[in-house]
Scaffold this active site. Sequence first.
Site, PDB file in Angstrom:
ATOM      1  N   HIS A  15       0.951  -1.337   0.225  1.00  4.09           N
ATOM      2  CA  HIS A  15      -0.264  -0.238  -0.054  1.00  4.09           C
ATOM      3  C   HIS A  15       1.032   1.431   0.220  1.00  4.09           C
ATOM      4  CE1 HIS A  15      -3.760  -2.401   1.390  1.00  4.09           C
ATOM      5  NE2 HIS A  15      -3.149  -3.284   1.732  1.00  4.09           N
ATOM      6  N   ASN A  17       0.518   4.283   0.770  1.00  8.38           N
ATOM      7  CA  ASN A  17       0.853   4.708   1.886  1.00  8.38           C
ATOM      8  C   ASN A  17       1.559   4.142   3.348  1.00  8.38           C
ATOM      9  OD1 ASN A  17      -0.049   8.286   1.792  1.00  8.38           O
ATOM     10  ND2 ASN A  17      -1.807   6.934   0.741  1.00  8.38           N
ATOM     11  N   PRO A  94      -7.436   6.362  -4.017  1.00  7.33           N
ATOM     12  CA  PRO A  94      -7.384   7.495  -4.384  1.00  7.33           C
ATOM     13  C   PRO A  94      -8.527   8.369  -3.027  1.00  7.33           C
ATOM     14  CG  PRO A  94      -7.931   6.148  -6.361  1.00  7.33           C
ATOM     15  CD  PRO A  94      -7.842   5.662  -5.420  1.00  7.33           C
ATOM     16  N   ASP A 134     -11.860   1.064  -0.818  1.00 13.99           N
ATOM     17  CA  ASP A 134     -11.804   0.665   0.750  1.00 13.99           C
ATOM     18  C   ASP A 134     -13.544   0.485   1.127  1.00 13.99           C
ATOM     19  OD1 ASP A 134     -12.096   1.167   3.444  1.00 13.99           O
ATOM     20  OD2 ASP A 134      -9.835   3.130   4.014  1.00 13.99           O
ATOM     21  N   HIS A 192      -8.353  -8.649  -0.486  1.00 15.52           N
ATOM     22  CA  HIS A 192      -7.948  -8.459   1.132  1.00 15.52           C
ATOM     23  C   HIS A 192      -9.265  -9.946   1.674  1.00 15.52           C
ATOM     24  CE1 HIS A 192      -5.588  -5.251   0.500  1.00 15.52           C
ATOM     25  NE2 HIS A 192      -4.886  -5.383   1.807  1.00 15.52           N
ATOM     26  N   GLU A 195      -8.541 -11.366   7.303  1.00 15.62           N
ATOM     27  CA  GLU A 195      -8.072 -11.053   7.915  1.00 15.62           C
ATOM     28  C   GLU A 195      -8.679 -10.746   9.181  1.00 15.62           C
ATOM     29  OE1 GLU A 195      -5.863  -6.873   6.187  1.00 15.62           O
ATOM     30  OE2 GLU A 195      -8.102  -7.368   5.477  1.00 15.62           O
ATOM     31  N   ASP A 271       2.760  -5.408   2.148  1.00 15.82           N
ATOM     32  CA  ASP A 271       1.570  -4.621   3.110  1.00 15.82           C
ATOM     33  C   ASP A 271       2.054  -3.124   2.697  1.00 15.82           C
ATOM     34  OD1 ASP A 271      -0.738  -5.070   3.216  1.00 15.82           O
ATOM     35  OD2 ASP A 271      -0.443  -5.778   5.426  1.00 15.82           O
ATOM     36  N   ASP A 272       3.107  -2.976   3.570  1.00 18.48           N
ATOM     37  CA  ASP A 272       2.677  -1.487   4.477  1.00 18.48           C
ATOM     38  C   ASP A 272       4.409  -1.940   5.035  1.00 18.48           C
ATOM     39  OD1 ASP A 272       0.362  -0.577   4.797  1.00 18.48           O
ATOM     40  OD2 ASP A 272      -0.033  -1.609   5.402  1.00 18.48           O
TER      41      ASP A 272
HETATM   42  P1  5GP Z   1      -3.244   4.539   0.994  1.00 14.36           P
HETATM   43  O1  5GP Z   1      -4.168   3.254   0.222  1.00 14.36           O
HETATM   44  O2  5GP Z   1      -4.141   5.424   1.455  1.00 14.36           O
HETATM   45  O3  5GP Z   1      -2.118   4.232  -0.081  1.00 14.36           O
HETATM   46  O4  5GP Z   1      -2.674   2.953   1.744  1.00 14.36           O
HETATM   47  C1  5GP Z   1      -2.983   3.156   2.883  1.00 14.36           C
HETATM   48  C2  5GP Z   1      -4.322   2.476   3.066  1.00 14.36           C
HETATM   49  O5  5GP Z   1      -4.357   1.029   2.781  1.00 14.36           O
HETATM   50  C3  5GP Z   1      -5.132   2.378   4.634  1.00 14.36           C
HETATM   51  O6  5GP Z   1      -6.194   2.982   4.720  1.00 14.36           O
HETATM   52  C4  5GP Z   1      -6.423   1.005   4.232  1.00 14.36           C
HETATM   53  O7  5GP Z   1      -6.980   0.908   3.484  1.00 14.36           O
HETATM   54  C5  5GP Z   1      -4.829   0.350   3.984  1.00 14.36           C
HETATM   55  N1  5GP Z   1      -4.604  -0.970   4.241  1.00 14.36           N
HETATM   56  C6  5GP Z   1      -2.924  -0.710   4.357  1.00 14.36           C
HETATM   57  N2  5GP Z   1      -2.342  -2.600   4.878  1.00 14.36           N
HETATM   58  C7  5GP Z   1      -4.041  -2.979   4.852  1.00 14.36           C
HETATM   59  C8  5GP Z   1      -3.746  -4.049   5.638  1.00 14.36           C
HETATM   60  O8  5GP Z   1      -3.170  -4.649   6.078  1.00 14.36           O
HETATM   61  N3  5GP Z   1      -5.415  -4.612   5.645  1.00 14.36           N
HETATM   62  C9  5GP Z   1      -6.601  -4.057   4.965  1.00 14.36           C
HETATM   63  N4  5GP Z   1      -7.789  -4.632   4.971  1.00 14.36           N
HETATM   64  N5  5GP Z   1      -6.460  -2.854   3.994  1.00 14.36           N
HETATM   65  C10 5GP Z   1      -4.538  -2.171   4.708  1.00 14.36           C
END
Ligand code: 5GP
Length: 331
Positions: A15, A17, A94, A134, A192, A195, A271-272
Amino acid sequence: ARFVRDLPKLELHAHLNGSIRRSTLLSLAASHGIDPSSAQILTRWPSTLSEAFSVFTVIHSCVTTLSDVERIAFEVGEDMASDGVVYAEIRSTPRAMEGGSLDDYVRAVLRGFGRYRLTSGVEGVVLRLILSIDRAKHTAADAQDIVDLATAHRLAGVVGIDLSGDPTKGEFLTFLPALQRARSLGLKITLHAGEVANTDTEMSAMLDFHPDRFGHCCFVSDDNLKRLTQSRVPIELCLTSNLLSNSVGSAEEHHFGLHHANGTVCCISTDDSGVFGSPLSNEFALVMDAFALDERQAFELAKRTLEAVFLPTSDPGTEATEEERRDWSVR
Ligand code: 5GP
């Protein structure tokens, strides 16, 4: 450490962010007057999934302009390349921000990728974009808008749609019409799934839909597990994320072992990396260690991920709209 760094890796579940560089997050936080020690979650790693979601809220309150978004996209390219990633599909939701529409957001990410590509040397990473719906925040109509955005930017590098967001909120079925339309437009889809516990009904509906990839799948009933294996749908697996957010007890118990043994394509992913602090090379080191894979097996694992990429296999012109076809012929 050298081997996993040099191994040519594909990142399919990151992701945008959530992949923000810590130093960038801290400097953006400072510019917004957010004290990282008061927002405690910025000074340590999350220990539950809901805590990880609190970190995303903080990140989003720091990343407020299109130039912030472009900067993160650029830096993700740099960070992945320096970690030996050769191809990455980055996903992002977005968001309308100061003086910008959702379309501007997508353009800002793509500009960041493009700027990275211009400055990268021969060892650069190829970057593609997946747009996220989302499940907790979007309506069915918002999801359709995201599909439109993805379609509009396909030639610029958008390859698919993701369903993510807080898994304790929202319903998969709300987004099914948008996902079906995305598929009919030739976009690939990743969901996803599993989870959190007690999501069997949702998982069954997701299996009926048969996405191009699944993410996570930590909590899956025996019946669904059978269907999942038979479906041959590749799974994006993020060990550190699952361990830190307490979805899986230990690396050795991770469902990677099961799926790998079943012959499912397992896409090792971060993931992040900004939230969980683990680059892709470290994820490979973790898997090799926990499941006693040798270097050749790790190579094989990285190579099999190639089967799951969302790059179009045929001439993208065949599924293109009239407008895209015109663009295409100009090239
Ligand atoms: P963005 O989409 O703003 O670039 O990245 C952050 C977003 O990705 C979070 O607000 C969330 O919606 C989604 N996200 C990030 N990591 C996870 C995760 O481990 N599980 C889920 N379901 N969503 C995630």
